[in-house]
Design an enzyme around this catalytic site. Structure first.
Site, PDB file in Angstrom:
ATOM      1  N   TYR A 152      30.258  41.230  20.497  1.00  0.00           N
ATOM      2  CA  TYR A 152      29.951  39.810  20.702  1.00  0.00           C
ATOM      3  C   TYR A 152      30.760  39.229  21.856  1.00  0.00           C
ATOM      4  O   TYR A 152      31.418  38.205  21.715  1.00  0.00           O
ATOM      5  CB  TYR A 152      30.176  38.996  19.419  1.00  0.00           C
ATOM      6  N   HIS A 153      30.689  39.907  23.000  1.00  0.00           N
ATOM      7  CA  HIS A 153      31.356  39.405  24.185  1.00  0.00           C
ATOM      8  C   HIS A 153      30.809  40.106  25.421  1.00  0.00           C
ATOM      9  O   HIS A 153      30.062  41.060  25.330  1.00  0.00           O
ATOM     10  CB  HIS A 153      32.881  39.592  24.092  1.00  0.00           C
ATOM     11  N   ALA A 154      31.211  39.583  26.563  1.00  0.00           N
ATOM     12  CA  ALA A 154      30.950  40.199  27.866  1.00  0.00           C
ATOM     13  C   ALA A 154      32.257  40.152  28.645  1.00  0.00           C
ATOM     14  O   ALA A 154      33.235  39.550  28.199  1.00  0.00           O
ATOM     15  CB  ALA A 154      29.851  39.442  28.603  1.00  0.00           C
ATOM     16  N   HIS A 194      27.406  42.442  24.873  1.00  0.00           N
ATOM     17  CA  HIS A 194      27.120  43.600  24.021  1.00  0.00           C
ATOM     18  C   HIS A 194      27.601  43.351  22.600  1.00  0.00           C
ATOM     19  O   HIS A 194      28.613  42.714  22.365  1.00  0.00           O
ATOM     20  CB  HIS A 194      27.717  44.885  24.595  1.00  0.00           C
TER      21      HIS A 194
END
Length: 136
Positions: free
Chosen positions: A49-51, A96
């Site tokens: 839950y991040h980029a 992702h």
């Protein structure tokens, strides 16, 4: 899978077993500065839950399997990682999420730089806004 890049690793092996070699600036297209792995995940609990603004990564499922949702801010693609002979490139500005880990899953990640909290985008709306600003 337009923006998703899967690397197929060459396998060397015989009756004694199999071997995959991962090399910085070789079959891994960047210098590896950090390696970590995820294992013994809680059932049904997703990760990621991040980029990242600049970090490049290659994810390799060494054992078991998991699903990675790749998102470039325009298109979303689910990728199943289920073999130590393939790696998923996670480029900068790719959101992702990892989920559906099997009980035996070991997911190794090779990263182009050391951990830097300032390189993370942890809010999805901020990510989409950053992608739109890059396009203008």
């Amino acid at each position: 899978m337009s923006f998703v890049n899967i690397i197929k690793f060459k396998t060397l092996g015989d009756e004694r077993g199999q071997l995959v070699s991962l090399e910085s600036n070789g079959n891994i297209p960047f210098e590896i500065k950090r390696t970590y792995y995820i294992y013994d995940t809680s059932p049904g609990v997703p990760r990621g839950y991040h980029a990242h603004f600049t970090l490049r990564q290659t994810a390799v499922c060494l054992k078991g399997s998991c699903v990675v949702l790749m998102d470039n801010g325009i298109e979303k693609v689910e990728v199943t990682l289920d073999s130590p002979t393939k790696g998923l490139m996670i480029e900068p500005m790719q959101w992702h999420e990892m989920y559906d880990f099997t009980n035996d899953c070991i997911l190794m990640v090779l990263a182009s730089d050391n951990y830097d909290e300032l390189d993370y985008i942890r809010d999805y709306d901020d990510f989409v806004g950053a992608v739109k600003n890059d396009d203008t």
